[in-house]
Design an enzyme around this catalytic site. Structure first.
Site, PDB file in Angstrom:
ATOM      1  N   GLU A 184     -16.376 -11.263  84.186  1.00 34.69           N
ATOM      2  CA  GLU A 184     -16.630 -11.803  82.846  1.00 34.69           C
ATOM      3  C   GLU A 184     -18.104 -12.172  82.714  1.00 34.69           C
ATOM      4  OE1 GLU A 184     -12.953 -13.508  80.790  1.00 34.69           O
ATOM      5  OE2 GLU A 184     -13.798 -15.112  81.965  1.00 34.69           O
ATOM      6  N   HIS A 235     -13.591 -19.835  86.520  1.00 35.92           N
ATOM      7  CA  HIS A 235     -14.041 -19.465  85.169  1.00 35.92           C
ATOM      8  C   HIS A 235     -15.427 -20.072  84.936  1.00 35.92           C
ATOM      9  CE1 HIS A 235     -14.383 -19.199  80.827  1.00 35.92           C
ATOM     10  NE2 HIS A 235     -13.451 -18.265  80.881  1.00 35.92           N
ATOM     11  N   ASN A 272      -5.955 -16.050  78.059  1.00 37.22           N
ATOM     12  CA  ASN A 272      -6.462 -17.374  78.450  1.00 37.22           C
ATOM     13  C   ASN A 272      -6.608 -18.222  77.189  1.00 37.22           C
ATOM     14  OD1 ASN A 272      -7.865 -19.561  79.421  1.00 37.22           O
ATOM     15  ND2 ASN A 272      -9.761 -18.441  79.859  1.00 37.22           N
ATOM     16  N   LYS A 278      -7.269 -21.341  76.834  1.00 33.08           N
ATOM     17  CA  LYS A 278      -8.251 -22.440  76.884  1.00 33.08           C
ATOM     18  C   LYS A 278      -7.623 -23.702  76.263  1.00 33.08           C
ATOM     19  CE  LYS A 278     -11.719 -18.900  76.827  1.00 33.08           C
ATOM     20  NZ  LYS A 278     -13.110 -18.517  76.651  1.00 33.08           N
TER      21      LYS A 278
HETATM   22  P1  PGA Z   1     -13.227 -14.369  74.978  1.00 36.23           P
HETATM   23  O1  PGA Z   1     -13.032 -15.282  76.291  1.00 36.23           O
HETATM   24  O2  PGA Z   1     -12.237 -13.256  75.040  1.00 36.23           O
HETATM   25  O3  PGA Z   1     -12.988 -15.306  73.832  1.00 36.23           O
HETATM   26  O4  PGA Z   1     -14.642 -13.846  75.016  1.00 36.23           O
HETATM   27  C1  PGA Z   1     -12.769 -14.728  77.550  1.00 36.23           C
HETATM   28  C2  PGA Z   1     -12.652 -15.812  78.606  1.00 36.23           C
HETATM   29  O5  PGA Z   1     -13.407 -16.799  78.563  1.00 36.23           O
HETATM   30  O6  PGA Z   1     -11.815 -15.704  79.532  1.00 36.23           O
END
Ligand code: PGA
Length: 248
Positions: free
Chosen positions: A165, A96, A7, A9
């Site tokens: 998550e 999310h 992901n 972002k």
């Molecule tokens: P991270 O993010 O691996 O940077 O903790 C995971 C996510 O938000 O999907």
């Protein structure tokens, strides 16, 4: 089948296709390649470019979010599952915690799930408790609500992935202990088994501070069908090492 989902972002320009391409080249030569699937969710600006480029390659492409109803609408900035499907996108992340914090409530998420499925977009549905829920021992209650809310829709298990998550773990470097994770994924699977046939339950992934080091803690947890990876998915070396360390 295991999933490794990157992901991105709000990260990436057209040049960043190199990152995904390095990962694709690794997959092609990896002896374990038939055991897993890699999905990358770049920002909306790169979706069409990535979808075209990876059409016949190993990596699958997904969006990070989508609109909850209507093919077209007068909602500024919105992009519908129908539009995503048209450009070759196969998956969408739904729910999310970033988007829940911005107003994606149960009702909207149920609509999103329904509308994605109607448009043949597969779903990566994120659930997870925050720190307060955890401290008040409300984790199971929160997860049950988040899952049952969308299970009202008729869902083919093949088109649906759940990503657990915990919000307190995202981007923080803290991860749940193996015992906690076993308990929580077991709980999620129990809910899913009630709703789906035993052998046909959706995949359940873990996400939150997964990187090339923390992956070692998760490799022997059989109930976890894969990982949703944020920060570490922007580095091809780290992402590839996650896969290598998981299998070696
Ligand atoms: P991270 O993010 O691996 O940077 O903790 C995971 C996510 O938000 O999907």
């Amino acid at each position: 089948m295991r999933y490794f989902i990157g992901n991105w972002k709000m990260f990436g320009t057209q040049k960043s296709i190199k990152i995904a391409n390095n990962i694709n080249n690794f997959i092609k030569s990896d002896k374990n390649r038939n055991k897993y699937r890699v999905i990358i969710t770049p920002p909306f600006t790169l979706l069409q470019y990535f979808s075209n480029y990876f059409k016949k390659k190993k990596i699958k492409i997904g969006s990070q979010n989508c609109y909850h109803k209507d093919l077209f609408s007068s909602d500024t900035g919105a992009i519908s599952p129908f539009m995503l499907k048209e450009i070759g996108c196969e998956y969408s992340i739904v729910g999310h915690s970033d988007n829940r914090a911005e107003g994606d409530d149960d009702n909207k998420l149920k609509q999103k799930v329904n509308f994605c499925l109607k448009n043949n977009l597969k779903i990566i549905y994120c659930i997870g408790e925050n720190k307060t829920h955890k401290n008040k021992k409300q984790t199971f209650k929160v997860l049950r609500r988040q899952i049952n809310n969308i299970l009202k829709e008729k869902i083919n298990y093949k088109n649906f992935i759940i990503a657990y998550e915990p919000i307190w773990s995202i981007g923080t470097g803290s991860v749940p202990s193996s015992d906690q994770l076993i308990k929580i994924t077991g709980f999620i699977k129990k809910i899913l088994k009630k709703r789906f046939k035993r052998s046909k339950t959706p995949a359940v992934l873990y996400g939150g501070s997964v990187d090339d080091k923390s992956i070692i803690n998760f490799k022997n947890l059989g109930d976890i069908d894969g990982f949703l990876i944020g920060g570490a998915s922007k580095s091809p070396k780290k992402f590839i090492d996650i896969i290598k360390n998981y299998y070696n």
